[in-house]
Design an enzyme around this catalytic site. Sequence first.
Site, short mmCIF file in Angstrom:
data_model
loop_
_atom_site.label_atom_id
_atom_site.label_comp_id
_atom_site.label_asym_id
_atom_site.label_seq_id
_atom_site.Cartn_x
_atom_site.Cartn_y
_atom_site.Cartn_z
N ALA A 1 0.82 -1.22 0.00
CA ALA A 1 0.00 0.00 0.00
C ALA A 1 0.85 1.26 0.00
O ALA A 1 0.45 2.28 -0.57
CB ALA A 1 -0.94 0.00 1.20
N GLU B 1 11.58 3.04 4.30
CA GLU B 1 11.47 1.59 4.19
C GLU B 1 12.60 0.93 4.97
O GLU B 1 13.77 1.23 4.76
CB GLU B 1 11.53 1.17 2.71
CG GLU B 1 11.74 -0.31 2.46
CD GLU B 1 10.71 -1.19 3.16
OE1 GLU B 1 11.13 -2.18 3.80
OE2 GLU B 1 9.50 -0.88 3.08
N GLY C 1 2.28 -13.96 -6.20
CA GLY C 1 1.88 -13.19 -7.38
C GLY C 1 0.41 -13.20 -7.72
O GLY C 1 0.02 -12.63 -8.74
N VAL C 2 -0.44 -13.80 -6.89
CA VAL C 2 -1.86 -13.90 -7.23
C VAL C 2 -2.53 -12.53 -7.09
O VAL C 2 -2.37 -11.85 -6.07
CB VAL C 2 -2.58 -14.92 -6.33
CG1 VAL C 2 -4.05 -15.05 -6.73
CG2 VAL C 2 -1.87 -16.27 -6.41
N TRP D 1 0.06 -16.70 5.06
CA TRP D 1 0.81 -15.45 4.92
C TRP D 1 -0.11 -14.25 4.63
O TRP D 1 0.34 -13.23 4.12
CB TRP D 1 1.90 -15.54 3.84
CG TRP D 1 2.81 -16.71 3.99
CD1 TRP D 1 3.64 -16.97 5.03
CD2 TRP D 1 3.00 -17.80 3.05
NE1 TRP D 1 4.35 -18.13 4.81
CE2 TRP D 1 3.96 -18.67 3.61
CE3 TRP D 1 2.46 -18.11 1.81
CZ2 TRP D 1 4.40 -19.82 2.97
CZ3 TRP D 1 2.88 -19.26 1.17
CH2 TRP D 1 3.83 -20.10 1.74
N HIS D 2 -1.38 -14.40 4.94
CA HIS D 2 -2.34 -13.32 4.68
C HIS D 2 -2.83 -12.70 5.97
O HIS D 2 -4.00 -12.34 6.10
CB HIS D 2 -3.53 -13.85 3.87
CG HIS D 2 -3.18 -14.24 2.47
ND1 HIS D 2 -4.07 -14.90 1.63
CD2 HIS D 2 -2.04 -14.06 1.74
CE1 HIS D 2 -3.48 -15.12 0.46
NE2 HIS D 2 -2.25 -14.62 0.51
N GLY E 1 -2.51 -3.36 5.62
CA GLY E 1 -3.26 -4.57 5.93
C GLY E 1 -3.66 -4.73 7.37
O GLY E 1 -4.31 -5.72 7.72
N HIS F 1 -7.13 -13.71 -2.22
CA HIS F 1 -5.76 -13.21 -2.09
C HIS F 1 -5.84 -11.69 -1.97
O HIS F 1 -6.50 -11.04 -2.79
CB HIS F 1 -4.91 -13.63 -3.29
CG HIS F 1 -4.67 -15.10 -3.33
ND1 HIS F 1 -5.66 -16.00 -3.70
CD2 HIS F 1 -3.58 -15.85 -3.01
CE1 HIS F 1 -5.17 -17.23 -3.62
NE2 HIS F 1 -3.93 -17.17 -3.21
#
Length: 576
Positions: free
Chosen positions: A65, A83, A140-141, A487-488, A516, A526
């Site tokens: 984001a 970062e 990558g989804v 991993w979500h 997130g 995803h």
Amino acid sequence: MVKSTMSAILVLALHLFVLHLQYSEVQSLANTSAHDFSYLEFVYDANDTELEGTYDYIIVGGGTAGCPLAATLSANYSVLVLERGTLPTEYPNLLTSDGFIYNLQQEDDGQTPVERFVSGDGIDNVRGRVLGGTSMINAGVYVRANTSFFNQTGIEWDMDLVNKTYDWVEDTIVFKPDFQFWQNLTGTAFLEVGILPDNGFSLDHLEGTRLTGSTFDNNGTRHASDELLNKGDPNNLRVAVHAAVEKIIFSSDSSGVTAIGVIYTDSNGTTHQAFVRGDGEVILSAGPIGSPQLLLLSGVGLESYLTSLNISVVASHPYVGQYIYDNPRNFINILPPNPIEASTVTVLGITSDFYQCSISSLPFSTAPFGFFPNPTYPLPNTTFAHIVNKVPGPLSHGTVLLQSTSDVRVAPNVTFNYYSNTTDLAHCVSGMKKIGEFLSSDALKPYKVEDLPGIEGFDILGIPLPENQTDDAAFETFCREAVASYWHYHGGCLVGEVLDDDFRVTGINALRVVDGSTFPSTPASHPQGFYLMLGRYMGTKILQERLASEEALHKSTFEPKILESLESALSFAFES
């Protein structure tokens, strides 16, 4: 026997051919290309940044984001992105689809782009530590959020802007995948076992079976949120890597508590300060672990908890670090009798109770961290298929707690409490039974090592499904004992608890969270598509707010001057 086998193969081939035709609809997305690093012209190592600087916006976290948010705000304002991780150019394996597994295998040396951690549940997990965040290390989804998700958030979304924002993301880093044999086989099996309808190719979260988008192009090159920085104004954008934000700086006066800047350290341990000017803001985009951690370290959290750690309380916020969720991943691995080609996830099977997909992989001798539940899990010595069930939601939740009160580089203790809610467990049971049907399908028969009925006949790697497909108790045990992270993970700074519906931290001026950590459920099968959109969307909304505010200010100061001038002119005219 030979005749029936040949018939099954012909039927399977027909299914695959029809499925491929259905998936060949044209959609205008990005074109295959090299990863675009043009943005490097405004990226610096934190060691080379000034000890003190002032900007309109400071964004903590250059991830999924954070990058589109920064690019959008830079259209009108100066933006500093801090970062903590490195540049993706330092790790070329990040940029290929083959690198997904490799990056999980790479030992964590404190700098590598995949940071390892073990949750309080004892489950191996990872988080991104690189410009681009988890969009740089994931599978990558790409999926747009479920329509019902927007209705459940309590936010009044501008859906026209949402859709335009998706387009803004998709025409740069999203691709329609080419044919992959194992993915098409997976789609055929999903349809055979009743995950209907066949939705062809679509980016939307739809119940049924479909081919979805990917951030890997058809040369296997990864594209990620960092490339969205190229859409920003290079004269207004400054990105610092290896910048660990230690604390938010606050001021307090009659208007309340206000975020005015941050303290960060570079890789040499030198302390820097960055401040926001005027109506600027500090925006946290450090993710479901990093954003709650930074708020707690800065004195924003449950008062009694902070006091017990000798952290000065800036604002009492009891739900910071609470309600963090992780979608459980359960799976079956099969070792086919003949080699299969590796594939990335592009075909999804979606129901209201579970989301499913599969990948095929080459063998490996080093365990990818977090791929299996623990380090003792057996490793494949041949090609294998990983057939996955994801529990949506979920309802089970946990906490983010500090392990260090002085060093942001020490990861917090995160516990998810997998399957503590019985509904989540029921959804796992339902999903794993469907995987039993998947294994029993005609499409999967050629991948058995023995011609046996049902789920029998496969060479299974790891924990097998219960033999009795009606034994719910056995399936519940399987779900609990074989759980891994998808991993979500999400939550920890929820809208409605910590944030208002404009993502502002309630009770504090000039501080938002956009990442997130903000919602209690995953937006789709995803989530990366939603959070890429969210960064751009909130950047646009903030620009709109600033424009309206500045126009109102201009009007309130300009009109009286006009009236005063008119009055003087009229007075002069009458007098003369």
